[in-house]
Every structure is written in C-alpha cells, then in structure tokens.
Design an enzyme around this catalytic site. Structure first.
Site, short mmCIF file in Angstrom:
data_model
loop_
_atom_site.label_atom_id
_atom_site.label_comp_id
_atom_site.label_asym_id
_atom_site.label_seq_id
_atom_site.Cartn_x
_atom_site.Cartn_y
_atom_site.Cartn_z
N HIS A 129 0.85 -1.18 0.00
CA HIS A 129 0.00 0.00 0.00
C HIS A 129 0.89 1.23 0.00
O HIS A 129 2.12 1.15 0.13
CB HIS A 129 -0.96 0.01 1.19
CG HIS A 129 -2.16 -0.86 0.99
ND1 HIS A 129 -3.09 -0.62 0.01
CD2 HIS A 129 -2.57 -2.00 1.64
CE1 HIS A 129 -4.04 -1.56 0.07
NE2 HIS A 129 -3.74 -2.41 1.04
N ASP A 159 0.05 6.68 -3.73
CA ASP A 159 -1.07 6.35 -4.62
C ASP A 159 -1.32 7.41 -5.68
O ASP A 159 -1.37 7.12 -6.88
CB ASP A 159 -2.35 6.17 -3.81
CG ASP A 159 -2.45 4.82 -3.12
OD1 ASP A 159 -1.55 3.99 -3.33
OD2 ASP A 159 -3.41 4.61 -2.38
#
Length: 364
Positions: A129, A159
C-alpha cells in the site's frame, strides 16, 4: 467538452490510483467505459454506490473468466485509444488481455498500467500500500518531526502523486507521440518510481550539503521555525511558510516581532529560540484573529482549515476548488483550460451503458 473529447478509454475496475486516473481523464472530456464484474456493474447502474472515484463513467459488466466477457472486452479494446489497468503484474496476461494481445488487436492502443512496484523487479508481485512504496525509496523517512517517527502522508504521496499523476502524464505523452508514429505503447507507472522522482529537490539539497537525513531538522520538514504549523489561542492552527527574506520580514512585522533582537533567520543554532518566541506570540490570538492580521499580506501565513471548513474559504469557493453538493464535498476540476474546459464527473448519474456501447459501435 474538455481537451480529451473524442479519446476513448477502457478502464478495468481497480482501487486507488487507477480509478482516479480514469476520473481525471473523464474530467478532461475522455469517454471512459469501466469494465466491472456483472453483479457490481448491475448494482451501480441500478443506483448503488460503487468503488471510490468511480462515479460519472459508463459501467459495463463483463465476466472476464467467460468467453462472452472476454469477447466484449476485446471488442472494446479494438475501439479504444487507451486501456487502463491497476492489477498486479501478470493478471491481465492470464486473462488473455495483456499488452501483446491487445496491441495486436489495436496497434495504436496506449496500454497504461499503474502498480505499486512496477512490472518488474524483486517486489513486483508483492502486495503493498501507499506507505510501503514510499518506505523503500526514502520519502516516508523524510516526513515527520525531529525525535519522532515517520508520519504517513495518508495516501496522497504514493497512490495519487506517485501513481495517478504519472499515469496520466504517461498516457498523455504516449497519445501525443502516437500522432507522429501511429503506434501505441505500454505505460508502466509505478508508485515507487513516481514518488521517488518527486523527491528530486530533496536529493539535490542532500548533494549540496543543505539537507540532513535527520528528520525534522531541515528547512522544509518543520526543522525551521519559519516553516511550521503553530497552535493559536483557540487550539486551532496556522501554517507559517515565510522562506524568502521579504516574506519573513513581513511575518515579523505583522506579529510585532520586527523590533526584537532575534537570531538570524538562517542560523540553525538560533532556531529553537525563534520557535519558542513564534509559538509564544501566535498563542496570544485565535486562528481567525491571526487570519485577519495576515489577510492580504505576503507573510505566507494561512489558517489551517478542517475538511468541513475548507469549501467555505473565499478563495476555494471563488475558484470552485471544493463545492458542496447534496451534503458532500466535491473536488473541482484541475487543471483549468481556457478554450476547452473540462467538467466534474463526481456526483453525476452514470451514463447509460447500452447507449455508450452503441456509440462505440459495440454490440453484446
């Protein structure tokens, strides 16, 4: 209609940076079809909420484990300018929709892949992540206060800054290159790469000897007292970022500190004394009282607004950066275009799937 009007995108449903990429392309006028599992597509088309950042785009259901679903996906690929996917390496290949197969079907296709680790390398097939990707390239280490642990910047850095923005950049560059070559290509956007590139200025400063690996001791990481956040009398906060000497002078003037004998702005040995004095003075008024003091100035001081307050800031409201719609806050379009303005896909009803397929010349 947006600068990407006429560009067709096939987006394979994912999470995080891939759907945000599809959202931005749609905001800029691209015609985006999201392929999702049949049950999920039916639910969204019936009015149920879908994954994050999946609004306003046509959703078509296709079971990619069936020949019927694969046939539909391949037909859409032949009509598309861009394919967007965010799966682990090898997933699309196992479905028969890898770059080799799709570029054979459509030699002009821009095949955009966004992953955390990239398509190759020792970690390519490892789960991760945002904060994992910015851990191994040093970015996370640099964020936080002196003596404290690294602070994950929610999922903005890996991200969206390192993933989505470089995916969009790669897609636009490949589309531009295609105008001369007539050929598509694969865009491999990795969050670990993008967020590493965003650290370029820090690495330059390290090479010049003006940045320390010790977190929270540098001029942009809260080490400098004139680039930090301070608590006010009401427990709310101000951001102070007066780097340049003229801005720093105005900060001192507006706080009433201009006449005091203080350490030099760029003297690290004097930073603790400056920080103590700044904190003492800024605690004497509320956040909004200080906001009034600094309003219209070049002192580079701003109130730190909550997520609920931010849409009502006069500048944010005037530009439509954030808009209240139906009890929620919606981000406005970015960037802005003078001749072909885009729009916002958030909050819009989903386009009719059958109508969009008909416009693409696809039947099922």
């Amino acid at each position: 209609m947006g600068p990407l009007n006429g560009i067709r995108v096939v987006e394979f449903t994912g999470i995080g940076p891939a759907p945000m990429t599809g959202m931005l392309l749609a905001d800029m006028g691209a015609d985006v079809i999201r392929i999702d599992r049949p049950q999920a597509a039916d639910a969204m088309n019936a009015g149920s909420g879908g994954p994050h950042m999946s609004e306003g785009r046509t959703v078509v259901g296709a079971d990619l484990k069936s020949e019927e679903g694969l046939t539909l996906a391949r037909e859409l690929v032949t009509k598309a300018d861009v394919l967007l996917e965010g799966f682990r390496p090898g997933v699309m290949e196992r479905r028969g929709l890898g770059p080799d197969e799709c570029l054979e079907l459509n030699p002009g296709l821009v095949y955009a892949r966004v992953t955390g680790w990239g398509q190759d390398g020792p970690l390519a097939h490892t789960a991760g992540h945002d904060m994992n990707y910015v851990s191994v390239n040093g970015a996370l280490h640099a964020i936080g206060r002196a003596g404290g642990p690294p602070v994950p910047p929610i999922n903005l850095l890996g991200d969206f800054a390192g993933g989505t923005m470089f995916t969009v950049t790669g897609i636009l560059a490949a589309l531009l290159e295609r105008r001369s070559s007539g050929r598509g290509q694969v865009v491999d956007a990795a969050m670990v790469d993008g967020s590493a590139l965003l650290m370029s200025m820090v690495h330059e400063d390290r090479a010049r000897g003006s940045w320390s690996d010790e977190r929270g001791t540098n001029y942009l990481d809260t080490g400098a007292p004139w680039y930090d956040v301070y608590e006010c009398a009401d427990g709310r906060h101000l951001s102070v970022g007066c780097i340049e000497p003229q801005f720093y002078a105005e900060f001192l003037e507006r706080t009433g500190l201009a006449g005091e004998e203080l350490p030099g702005q760029w003297d690290p040995a004097g930073w603790p004394r400056l920080r103590e004095r700044f904190a003492e003075v800024l605690r004497t008024r509320t956040r909004d009282e200080w906001g009034a003091v600094f309003e219209g100035s070049d002192a580079c001081v701003m109130p730190v607004l909550s997520l609920d307050e931010a849409p009502d800031h006069p500048h944010v409201r005037a530009r439509g950066s954030l808009v209240r719609e139906g009890g929620r806050v919606v981000s406005g379009p970015a960037p802005r275009f003078s001749r072909t303005p885009g729009g916002v896909t958030r909050g819009r009803p989903l386009p009719d799937a059958e109508e969009t397929l008909k416009e693409w010349g696809v039947t099922r």
